[in-house]
Design an enzyme around this catalytic site. Sequence first.
Site, PDB file in Angstrom:
ATOM      1  CG  HIS A  19      29.722  43.085  42.573  1.00 35.59           C
ATOM      2  ND1 HIS A  19      29.816  41.728  42.839  1.00 35.59           N
ATOM      3  CD2 HIS A  19      30.788  43.369  41.765  1.00 35.59           C
ATOM      4  CE1 HIS A  19      30.865  41.232  42.216  1.00 35.59           C
ATOM      5  NE2 HIS A  19      31.469  42.197  41.560  1.00 35.59           N
ATOM      6  CG  HIS A  42      43.321  41.257  39.524  1.00 35.20           C
ATOM      7  ND1 HIS A  42      43.727  42.569  39.651  1.00 35.20           N
ATOM      8  CD2 HIS A  42      44.432  40.497  39.725  1.00 35.20           C
ATOM      9  CE1 HIS A  42      45.021  42.606  39.916  1.00 35.20           C
ATOM     10  NE2 HIS A  42      45.479  41.372  39.958  1.00 35.20           N
ATOM     11  CB  SER A 101      33.479  43.049  38.616  1.00 28.07           C
ATOM     12  OG  SER A 101      33.666  42.737  39.976  1.00 28.07           O
ATOM     13  CD  GLU A 119      41.487  36.336  35.651  1.00 27.27           C
ATOM     14  OE1 GLU A 119      42.307  35.580  36.213  1.00 27.27           O
ATOM     15  OE2 GLU A 119      40.883  37.254  36.233  1.00 27.27           O
ATOM     16  CG  ASP A 144      50.720  41.725  35.963  1.00 31.48           C
ATOM     17  OD1 ASP A 144      49.876  42.490  36.462  1.00 31.48           O
ATOM     18  OD2 ASP A 144      51.763  41.400  36.549  1.00 31.48           O
ATOM     19  N   GLY A 145      47.158  42.283  35.071  1.00 30.30           N
ATOM     20  CA  GLY A 145      46.300  43.448  35.063  1.00 30.30           C
ATOM     21  C   GLY A 145      46.945  44.702  35.620  1.00 30.30           C
ATOM     22  CG  ASP A 165      38.221  42.191  43.068  1.00 31.80           C
ATOM     23  OD1 ASP A 165      38.644  41.906  44.204  1.00 31.80           O
ATOM     24  OD2 ASP A 165      37.215  41.664  42.561  1.00 31.80           O
TER      25      ASP A 165
END
Length: 280
Positions: A19, A42, A101, A119, A144-145, A165
Amino acid sequence: MLSYRHGYHAGNYADVLKHSMLLQVLKAMQKKAKPFVYIDTHAGAGAYSLEDEFAQKTGEYLDGVAKLWDHDNLPAPLQDYVAAVKHFNAEYDELSVYPGSPSFVDVELRQQDRMVLHELHSTDHELLNEYFEQDKQVKVINGDGLKGLIAAVPPLERRAVVLIDPSYEIKTDYVDVANTLIKAHKKFSTGVYMLWYPVVQREQTEAMLSLLKDSGIKKQLRIEQAIGADSEQFGMTAAGLWIINPPWQTDELARETLACLAPLLGSTNGNVNVQWEVGE
């Protein structure tokens, strides 16, 4: 069925690195007035209570963000990072909440910018959707990202920061992530791609990163922090960011940040690594 919940790990040393660098990339993007989109594959739940059972069970934040909470004279990336976390804790007397995030990005988002958040976990998606339901600049997708990323590029803005991520709880994630990133880059080669990765089994991690190094993609930067020697017994011994097309001076900011973080976090048995794996 996905079982990973980031609440167990929120605010740990890996989050500090991820971050703090994410904020610096965003600030670099803001130097131009042109809009950009932030794409998160994600995204998680948006924010995490450090007082709930997840965080209290592991206490990982105590060896991460909590170590920086009362420190002065931090380098700019860590000052910005701590200030951002304190913004989310303004109504509390102590460190009680850790932003995910998307929440870090939300504070930095200008009127002309937007976010696309993916997500897959149903509970975290519900929390994330509730968190941003009134925000017209944010699109929250339950899916599904990795597939979502391919569909999202190239963006209309032609400027993007992409954070990948995943939990890596499925072994095929390592190969799937690398292949997806390569496909996304073929469609949109000028985006800033930030891949977070853990080191649990070094061989597995390096196999994924080698796919990227050997892909022909230019400008690939590794930023890694270890808290111990590589071991198959210890769990996650290191974590890092692999950035494609990092903004100017990202490498210098990373070196300054990691040089300060290592002693603060007590990682005397680990090391840091900031290097260009592939140049221009």
